[in-house]
Design a protein around this motif. Structure first.
Motif, mmCIF file in Angstrom:
data_model
loop_
_atom_site.group_PDB
_atom_site.id
_atom_site.type_symbol
_atom_site.label_atom_id
_atom_site.label_comp_id
_atom_site.label_asym_id
_atom_site.label_seq_id
_atom_site.Cartn_x
_atom_site.Cartn_y
_atom_site.Cartn_z
ATOM 1 N N UNK A 115 0.819 -1.231 0.000
ATOM 2 C CA UNK A 115 0.000 0.000 0.000
ATOM 3 C C UNK A 115 0.845 1.269 0.000
ATOM 4 N N UNK A 116 1.332 1.704 1.137
ATOM 5 C CA UNK A 116 2.179 2.896 1.210
ATOM 6 C C UNK A 116 3.369 2.568 2.108
ATOM 7 N N UNK A 117 4.460 3.307 1.913
ATOM 8 C CA UNK A 117 5.673 3.008 2.664
ATOM 9 C C UNK A 117 5.467 3.161 4.175
ATOM 10 N N UNK A 118 4.581 4.085 4.564
ATOM 11 C CA UNK A 118 4.355 4.308 6.004
ATOM 12 C C UNK A 118 3.142 3.539 6.530
ATOM 13 N N UNK A 119 2.634 2.602 5.729
ATOM 14 C CA UNK A 119 1.455 1.822 6.114
ATOM 15 C C UNK A 119 1.901 0.532 6.811
ATOM 16 N N UNK A 120 1.150 0.082 7.807
ATOM 17 C CA UNK A 120 1.475 -1.207 8.433
ATOM 18 C C UNK A 120 1.536 -2.355 7.415
ATOM 19 N N UNK A 121 0.814 -2.198 6.316
ATOM 20 C CA UNK A 121 0.823 -3.242 5.280
ATOM 21 C C UNK A 121 2.207 -3.392 4.643
ATOM 22 N N UNK A 122 2.965 -2.301 4.662
ATOM 23 C CA UNK A 122 4.323 -2.337 4.096
ATOM 24 C C UNK A 122 5.243 -3.220 4.941
ATOM 25 N N UNK A 123 5.174 -3.067 6.251
ATOM 26 C CA UNK A 123 6.008 -3.916 7.117
ATOM 27 C C UNK A 123 5.531 -5.368 7.064
ATOM 28 N N UNK A 124 4.217 -5.522 6.903
ATOM 29 C CA UNK A 124 3.658 -6.870 6.692
ATOM 30 C C UNK A 124 4.266 -7.501 5.444
ATOM 31 N N UNK A 125 4.342 -6.738 4.379
ATOM 32 C CA UNK A 125 4.952 -7.216 3.125
ATOM 33 C C UNK A 125 6.395 -7.661 3.338
ATOM 34 N N UNK A 126 7.166 -6.847 4.062
ATOM 35 C CA UNK A 126 8.574 -7.199 4.307
ATOM 36 C C UNK A 126 8.688 -8.450 5.172
ATOM 37 N N UNK A 127 7.824 -8.556 6.181
ATOM 38 C CA UNK A 127 7.823 -9.754 7.034
ATOM 39 C C UNK A 127 7.464 -10.982 6.222
ATOM 40 N N UNK A 128 6.514 -10.813 5.322
ATOM 41 C CA UNK A 128 6.025 -11.918 4.492
ATOM 42 C C UNK A 128 7.153 -12.456 3.605
ATOM 43 N N UNK A 129 7.883 -11.541 2.972
ATOM 44 C CA UNK A 129 8.992 -11.951 2.106
ATOM 45 C C UNK A 129 10.111 -12.598 2.913
ATOM 46 N N UNK A 130 10.370 -12.075 4.096
ATOM 47 C CA UNK A 130 11.411 -12.678 4.949
ATOM 48 C C UNK A 130 11.003 -14.094 5.371
ATOM 49 N N UNK A 131 9.742 -14.273 5.689
ATOM 50 C CA UNK A 131 9.261 -15.608 6.063
ATOM 51 C C UNK A 131 9.354 -16.574 4.876
ATOM 52 N N UNK A 132 9.084 -16.062 3.684
ATOM 53 C CA UNK A 132 9.211 -16.896 2.478
ATOM 54 C C UNK A 132 10.667 -17.308 2.273
ATOM 55 N N UNK A 133 11.585 -16.347 2.454
ATOM 56 C CA UNK A 133 13.009 -16.662 2.341
ATOM 57 C C UNK A 133 13.397 -17.763 3.337
ATOM 58 N N UNK A 134 12.938 -17.599 4.584
ATOM 59 C CA UNK A 134 13.303 -18.564 5.626
ATOM 60 C C UNK A 134 12.762 -19.955 5.278
ATOM 61 N N UNK A 135 11.526 -19.983 4.781
ATOM 62 C CA UNK A 135 10.938 -21.272 4.411
ATOM 63 C C UNK A 135 11.701 -21.911 3.248
ATOM 64 N N UNK A 136 12.012 -21.120 2.240
ATOM 65 C CA UNK A 136 12.745 -21.635 1.089
ATOM 66 C C UNK A 136 14.117 -22.145 1.477
ATOM 67 N N UNK A 137 14.810 -21.375 2.310
ATOM 68 C CA UNK A 137 16.149 -21.781 2.750
ATOM 69 C C UNK A 137 16.088 -23.093 3.526
ATOM 70 N N UNK A 138 15.063 -23.214 4.351
ATOM 71 C CA UNK A 138 14.914 -24.434 5.146
ATOM 72 C C UNK A 138 14.657 -25.648 4.256
#
Length: 280
Positions: A115-138
């Motif tokens: 949504x927007x850089x200052x929106x909570x949805x933005x940090x959700x997006x970053x967390x989501x991608x990090x979780x995907x990375x962690x799952x893929x690496x595992x």
DNA sequence: ATGACCGTCTAAGACGGA
């Protein structure tokens, strides 16, 4: 074997068009995003009539992901372990569905918009991608030879050439360093983006806004990708962004993205006369 | 021409998309 990823922007509004495209394009496995419906609303018969098996995960009119396969569909996973949730109370959204098709674990992923850089949805997006990375690496740590395709709408334009004009994206999501770093982290976990070598930019996109004549003006973004594990990346023989499908009335705002794999069901070498993807 | 948002929920606007 030909796999594809496509954000269809409503499977109910576009079911016939999707089915016609699947058949015309000789697609074996399709990872579909933004179905915008609940499971009981999914037009399953449109695809089973063409010989595809269907797995869908949709909770509301938002999001929704599916895998369609005519080379087998087994071991369906709704969401990936560690996938972050959204809302109050926090709950996983319908943004990830995986299944083993023709020996490949194919994931249909719809990364949050931000949504927007200052929106909570933005940090959700970053967390989501990090979780995907962690799952893929595992998964790769458990089985380095695993054939895994992370297909979907990543909602990140990883390079400046992936948007028509960086100046227009000043302060916008999709091009910020944290988003690009998050995308790169998934790649560096072992998942190669296999489409770009066959469809290099600049000016090559997978999404064009419906507004302001974006498509005819060639103002698009490259945000849909196929990220392949090492064993799968080694099998890629071609890829294509089908911008023809963005044309005309009733098109999704995203184009389908196709990747050809050597070996497995539908291999060209065992199906003479079947043309491979020529690239961009 | 590829052409000036679209889909869903719901009944006129809001919300989400990117």
């Amino acid at each position: 074997m030909r796999i594809a990823t496509w954000n269809v922007n409503s499977v109910r509004a576009r079911g016939e068009r999707i089915a016609a495209w699947l058949q015309r394009s000789d697609v074996d496995v399709a990872a579909v995003q933004e179905t915008k419906c609940r499971d009981e609303q999914f037009p399953t018969e449109l695809f089973t009539d063409l010989g595809y098996e269907v797995a869908h995960h949709g909770l509301s009119q938002w999001n929704g992901v599916a895998v369609l396969s005519r080379v087998g569909l087994e071991d369906v996973q709704v969401g990936f372990p560690g996938q972050p949730g959204w809302g109050d109370p926090e709950a996983p959204e319908a943004r990830a569905l995986g299944a083993v098709c023709g020996g490949v674990r194919v994931w249909s992923l719809y990364v949050p918009n931000g949504r927007e850089v200052d929106d909570p949805h933005y940090t959700y997006k970053l967390r989501w991608l990090e979780a995907l990375r962690a799952y893929g690496a595992e998964r790769l740590a458990e089985d380095p030879q695993a054939g895994i395709a992370l297909c979907g709408d990543f909602n990140v334009a990883p390079q400046d050439d992936d948007v028509w004009d960086m100046a227009e994206f000043e302060g916008s999501t999709h091009v910020t360093k944290p988003e690009r770093d998050a995308f790169t982290s998934v790649v560096e976990a072992g998942f190669t983006e296999v489409v770009r070598p066959y469809a290099p930019g600049p000016g090559v996109y997978t999404y064009w806004d419906y507004k302001q004549l974006s498509f005819p003006k060639r103002k698009g973004m490259r945000i849909d990708f196929v990220l392949a594990s090492p064993a799968l990346a080694a099998r890629v023989s071609g890829a294509l962004i089908d911008r023809e499908e963005r044309k005309g009335k009733g098109a999704s705002d995203h184009a389908p993205v196709m990747v050809d794999l050597d070996g497995g069901p539908g291999d060209e070498s065992s199906a003479p006369g079947t043309a491979g993807l020529a690239g961009a």
